[in-house]
Scaffold this active site. Structure first.
Site, PDB file in Angstrom:
ATOM      1  N   HIS A 182      33.759  79.270  77.704  1.00 16.57           N
ATOM      2  CA  HIS A 182      33.079  79.920  76.580  1.00 16.57           C
ATOM      3  C   HIS A 182      32.753  81.377  76.894  1.00 16.57           C
ATOM      4  O   HIS A 182      33.072  82.281  76.116  1.00 16.57           O
ATOM      5  CB  HIS A 182      31.794  79.170  76.239  1.00 16.57           C
ATOM      6  CG  HIS A 182      31.081  79.753  75.060  1.00 16.57           C
ATOM      7  ND1 HIS A 182      31.268  79.285  73.771  1.00 16.57           N
ATOM      8  CD2 HIS A 182      30.192  80.762  74.965  1.00 16.57           C
ATOM      9  CE1 HIS A 182      30.524  79.991  72.948  1.00 16.57           C
ATOM     10  NE2 HIS A 182      29.856  80.898  73.651  1.00 16.57           N
ATOM     11  N   HIS A 198      32.982  87.112  76.404  1.00 13.77           N
ATOM     12  CA  HIS A 198      32.071  88.191  76.789  1.00 13.77           C
ATOM     13  C   HIS A 198      32.487  88.851  78.097  1.00 13.77           C
ATOM     14  O   HIS A 198      31.632  89.399  78.800  1.00 13.77           O
ATOM     15  CB  HIS A 198      30.646  87.641  76.918  1.00 13.77           C
ATOM     16  CG  HIS A 198      30.091  87.088  75.647  1.00 13.77           C
ATOM     17  ND1 HIS A 198      29.751  87.882  74.573  1.00 13.77           N
ATOM     18  CD2 HIS A 198      29.836  85.819  75.266  1.00 13.77           C
ATOM     19  CE1 HIS A 198      29.290  87.117  73.594  1.00 13.77           C
ATOM     20  NE2 HIS A 198      29.338  85.864  73.988  1.00 13.77           N
ATOM     21  N   LYS A 243      35.251  88.790  65.186  1.00 17.81           N
ATOM     22  CA  LYS A 243      33.946  88.720  65.853  1.00 17.81           C
ATOM     23  C   LYS A 243      33.140  89.924  65.366  1.00 17.81           C
ATOM     24  O   LYS A 243      33.414  91.057  65.764  1.00 17.81           O
ATOM     25  CB  LYS A 243      34.121  88.774  67.375  1.00 17.81           C
ATOM     26  CG  LYS A 243      32.815  88.684  68.153  1.00 17.81           C
ATOM     27  CD  LYS A 243      32.627  87.307  68.748  1.00 17.81           C
ATOM     28  CE  LYS A 243      31.470  87.270  69.725  1.00 17.81           C
ATOM     29  NZ  LYS A 243      31.275  85.948  70.334  1.00 17.81           N
TER      30      LYS A 243
END
Length: 310
Positions: A182, A198, A243
């Site tokens: 993730h 990220h 996003k």
């Protein structure tokens, strides 16, 4: 370890939809700031902007709602103009990190089939980062707080559980997610939303292979980013999904990110944890969501850069 869809939706909303916060109104966690600045100084594998890589910020991205399929492009060129891949591949922690990025299925609901080779790669990555001064200091800090076992071998076992344990993020199908996937690789939810992603190395590699399209930076009017900033909020599309706001460290080593988010994870017990820290010239809000004994998500949110919060 069932992971409810409703919780997944809540997590995504908090990740991408929160407005940028006035840094002056935040209460800083000084103890956490102190240890993170120690780790920052120890991060000898952090790359140098303008030397090891260059970024091109271009325009400020517009407002896009979660679930949108279109975002106006305020950046005609990629975010990363160049990255010294020879240097990346010459540093053991980066080289072993990069080997992990193709081990995952993007879509939640699709069970992850973890092979023996992938388990070996996960362990080799942990072995590499545990040899760095960054992770050694993170370990001693956590031991001092009573939040980690003194044995490095046992600490490695705990790190595997935190980052690589595969669990259910979607109720359908088998175990389909992990903290590492993730945070560092990225996932899609129902084929409509981007979750996670990220990490700057993954961002660069996905840009290079034309899977990711940078749309522009996100920032308040009085706190515009610079090309040498090590933390950015950006807007992008990935495999055709948008996003609206994604945040990431830029140029830092994998061991630095694992260290700081592990510290926040282990020093808190709530399902969601946030902490405002002053790190080098930045003020950040660090966010960690737990999924039982593992990380659900973790990311930095840039509040202020270039010491504007001081």
């Amino acid at each position: 370890m069932a992971y409810g869809t409703s919780y997944g939706v809540l997590m995504v909303v908090l990740t991408v939809a929160q407005p940028l916060v006035n840094a002056a109104s935040q209460t800083v966690n000084q103890d956490l700031s102190n240890i993170l600045n120690e780790l920052w100084k120890l991060d000898k594998n952090r790359l140098s902007p303008g030397t090891d890589y260059t970024i091109d910020l271009q325009g400020k991205a517009g407002y896009v709602t979660q679930g949108s399929t279109y975002a106006r492009d305020y950046a005609a060129k990629p975010l990363f103009s160049s990255v010294d891949e020879d240097k990346l591949n010459s540093i053991t922690t980066y080289a072993r990190f990069i080997k992990l990025l193709d081990n995952y299925e993007i879509a939640t609901g699709t069970a992850e089939m973890v092979t023996a080779e992938e388990v070996t790669e996960n362990n080799e990555f942990l072995d590499a980062i545990l040899e760095t001064e960054v992770m050694k200091r993170a370990h001693t800090y956590l031991v001092g707080k009573g939040q980690a076992r003194a044995s490095l071998r046992q600490f490695k076992t705990d790190l595997y559980e935190i980052w690589f344990r595969v669990y259910h993020r979607d109720r359908n199908g088998g175990a389909d997610s992990s903290g590492f996937e993730h945070v560092f690789v990225g996932e899609s939810k129902f084929g409509r939303e981007i979750m996670g992603l990220h990490n700057w190395v993954q961002y660069y590699l996905q840009e290079k292979h034309k899977h990711l399209d940078y749309k522009g930076y996100k920032a308040s009017h009085n706190d515009l980013p610079d090309s040498d900033d090590h933390v950015l909020n950006t807007q992008f599309s990935w495999h055709g999904l948008i996003k609206p706001v994604g945040s990431a460290f830029i140029g830092v080593s994998p061991e630095f990110e694992v260290a700081i988010f592990t510290i926040l994870f282990l020093t808190s017990t709530t399902k969601s944890s946030t902490a405002v820290v002053n790190l080098d010239e930045y003020q950040l809000e660090l966010v960690v969501y737990r999924h039982g004994r593992s990380i659900g998500t973790a990311y930095p949110k840039l509040l202020s850069s270039n010491k504007r919060h001081l």
